[in-house]
Design an enzyme around this catalytic site. Structure first.
Site, PDB file in Angstrom:
ATOM      1  N   GLU A 167      -8.073  -0.351   6.797  1.00  0.00           N
ATOM      2  CA  GLU A 167      -6.963  -1.041   6.067  1.00  0.00           C
ATOM      3  C   GLU A 167      -6.306  -1.780   7.243  1.00  0.00           C
ATOM      4  O   GLU A 167      -6.603  -3.193   7.102  1.00  0.00           O
ATOM      5  CB  GLU A 167      -6.088  -0.020   5.374  1.00  0.00           C
ATOM      6  CG  GLU A 167      -4.973  -0.873   4.529  1.00  0.00           C
ATOM      7  CD  GLU A 167      -3.887   0.018   4.046  1.00  0.00           C
ATOM      8  OE1 GLU A 167      -3.295  -0.425   3.251  1.00  0.00           O
ATOM      9  OE2 GLU A 167      -3.778   1.272   4.593  1.00  0.00           O
TER      10      GLU A 167
ATOM     11  N   ASP B 193       4.821   9.111  -3.459  1.00  0.00           N
ATOM     12  CA  ASP B 193       6.230   8.583  -3.159  1.00  0.00           C
ATOM     13  C   ASP B 193       5.952   7.213  -3.137  1.00  0.00           C
ATOM     14  O   ASP B 193       6.951   6.183  -2.997  1.00  0.00           O
ATOM     15  CB  ASP B 193       6.472   8.885  -1.561  1.00  0.00           C
ATOM     16  CG  ASP B 193       5.491   8.434  -0.435  1.00  0.00           C
ATOM     17  OD1 ASP B 193       4.266   8.265  -1.007  1.00  0.00           O
ATOM     18  OD2 ASP B 193       5.783   8.762   0.818  1.00  0.00           O
TER      19      ASP B 193
ATOM     20  N   HIS C 291      -0.289   7.403  -4.022  1.00  0.00           N
ATOM     21  CA  HIS C 291       0.583   8.082  -3.155  1.00  0.00           C
ATOM     22  C   HIS C 291       1.809   8.289  -4.048  1.00  0.00           C
ATOM     23  O   HIS C 291       2.501   7.784  -4.891  1.00  0.00           O
ATOM     24  CB  HIS C 291       1.133   7.192  -2.123  1.00  0.00           C
ATOM     25  CG  HIS C 291       0.110   6.756  -1.134  1.00  0.00           C
ATOM     26  ND1 HIS C 291       0.038   7.832   0.067  1.00  0.00           N
ATOM     27  CD2 HIS C 291      -0.671   5.931  -1.068  1.00  0.00           C
ATOM     28  CE1 HIS C 291      -0.957   7.265   0.866  1.00  0.00           C
ATOM     29  NE2 HIS C 291      -1.242   6.286   0.226  1.00  0.00           N
TER      30      HIS C 291
ATOM     31  N   GLY D 290      -0.290   6.456   7.020  1.00  0.00           N
ATOM     32  CA  GLY D 290       0.798   5.847   7.799  1.00  0.00           C
ATOM     33  C   GLY D 290       0.145   4.688   8.778  1.00  0.00           C
ATOM     34  O   GLY D 290      -1.013   4.338   8.575  1.00  0.00           O
TER      35      GLY D 290
END
Length: 381
Positions: A216, A29, A27, A186
């Site tokens: 996950e 970020d 990712h 998210g």
């Protein structure tokens, strides 16, 4: 705080860092340099837990190491806050590529959610363009050092929001300008991929590939929805597919920690489908331990089902997820596998080739990448 995730790897006769690597689940970020966060935060007036790079890096790792995906995701409030301007996005993307190359990555797919970077008035297209310019600058900077790296964007929609169709259209709009795939990310639990069924249909109609975070924080229902509703070609993490596998150990081996016998194995219909069709699992070992994704299988990294999945023939790929939060590189994750599961060079090559072949590159470029990796490993032999 739990004990450190990564132990020192045993003595090796090859340099793990120099091995060519493929990164599919990383990712944007979640891969910032602490020093960069501090400088960008000062420029935009954002308050951080610390303004010392070392202390800030430790704060991210400690906060992420909670066993909770929800708490883990809270750390992104600070990284996203400093990625709201063209300048911030450009710098983060450029450094992201440079850091991948320094770790031996030769192909990387960079996932991020444009909808999270609009707080300062930028449009969705403007943020995608800023990141692409940064990625290209990073590639050029790496080339100036005599190395090569190729990268692509995985445009991501946030599961809890209702912008799936808009982000899917954004991804397709940039397909020839850096975007190579689509993802949703998210909070997984309670937000099945079925929420974005129409968006995934649009992507399929436009022949645009998708990888979906599933397996996950949620289990088999999420994975099933990723395949049916999301038409996923890969599964982000996917580690909880192991819940659809029944293992019966021989009595003599059940309590033997040194035994390689994984017992009598029975795959359910879902796990059989994923294995038999080679649907890639983007497994992130250290992150999976941090977020509690593998809590049902045991407490330590040795309980991670990735080795069982690998032995059973699943299309396992190894990734970092968020290098800042987990405090790892792809080299570190490889070292972890060598230390924990006694993997050797052949294993690392197979895992790397799995990732190369599962990439969203065109066939010709994928074949060239596979050849490059095979040649590099062959030189070690």
């Amino acid at each position: 705080m739990t004990e450190p995730i990564v132990d020192a790897a045993p003595a090796l006769d090859f340099d793990l860092k120099s091995l060519p690597k493929v990164s599919l689940h990383d990712h944007l970020d979640g891969g910032l340099r602490p020093a960069t966060i501090i400088e960008l935060a000062e420029a935009v007036g954002h308050t951080l837990p610390s303004t010392d790079p070392t202390a800030l890096g430790e704060w991210f790792r400690e906060s992420a190491d909670s066993g909770s995906l929800v708490r883990y995701l809270e750390t992104f409030d600070h990284t996203v806050a400093v990625m709201q301007t063209k300048e911030g996005l450009f710098r983060v993307a450029k450094e992201f590529v440079e850091d991948l190359a320094d770790d031996g990555v030769v192909y990387g797919e960079v996932r991020w959610a444009p909808e999270q970077h609009l707080q300062k008035g930028l449009t969705l297209d403007e943020v995608v363009e800023a990141v692409q310019e940064g990625l290209e600058a990073g590639v050029e900077a790496v080339a100036e050092t005599g190395r090569e790296i190729q990268v692509g964007q995985l445009i991501t929609a946030m599961r809890h929001a209702d912008r799936g169709q808009e982000i899917a259209e954004l991804a397709v709009r940039h397909r020839d300008k850096g975007a190579v795939g689509f993802d949703i990310a998210g909070a997984e639990d309670g937000f099945l991929p079925s929420r974005f069924r129409d968006a995934f249909t649009y992507l399929a109609e436009n022949n645009f590939p998708a990888t979906v975070h599933a397996g996950e924080a949620a289990g088999l229902d999420s994975i099933q929805s990723a395949l049916v509703d999301g038409r996923a070609l890969r599964l982000g993490h996917g580690v909880r597919i192991a819940e659809d596998i029944m293992v019966e150990f021989d009595e003599d081996d059940a309590d033997d920690e040194d035994s390689d016998n994984i017992g009598l194995v029975t795959l359910g219909n879902l796990s059989s489908w994923i294995r038999d069709r080679g649907i890639a699992l983007e497994i992130c070992p250290s992150s999976n331990l941090q977020t509690g994704a593998i809590a049902a299988f045991g407490e330590g990294i040795g309980s991670h089902p990735l080795d069982m999945l690998y032995q059973l023939g699943f299309n396992v790929t190894i990734n970092t997820d968020n290098r800042l939060m987990s405090g790892v590189t792809l080299t570190d994750e490889f070292e972890l596998l060598v230390e924990t599961f006694d993997y050797d060079l052949d294993d690392l090559l197979e895992l790397t080739l799995n990732a190369a072949e599962a990439s969203f590159l065109p066939l010709e470029e994928k074949e060239a990448l596979v050849e490059y990796i095979n040649d590099a490993y062959g030189d070690l032999g």
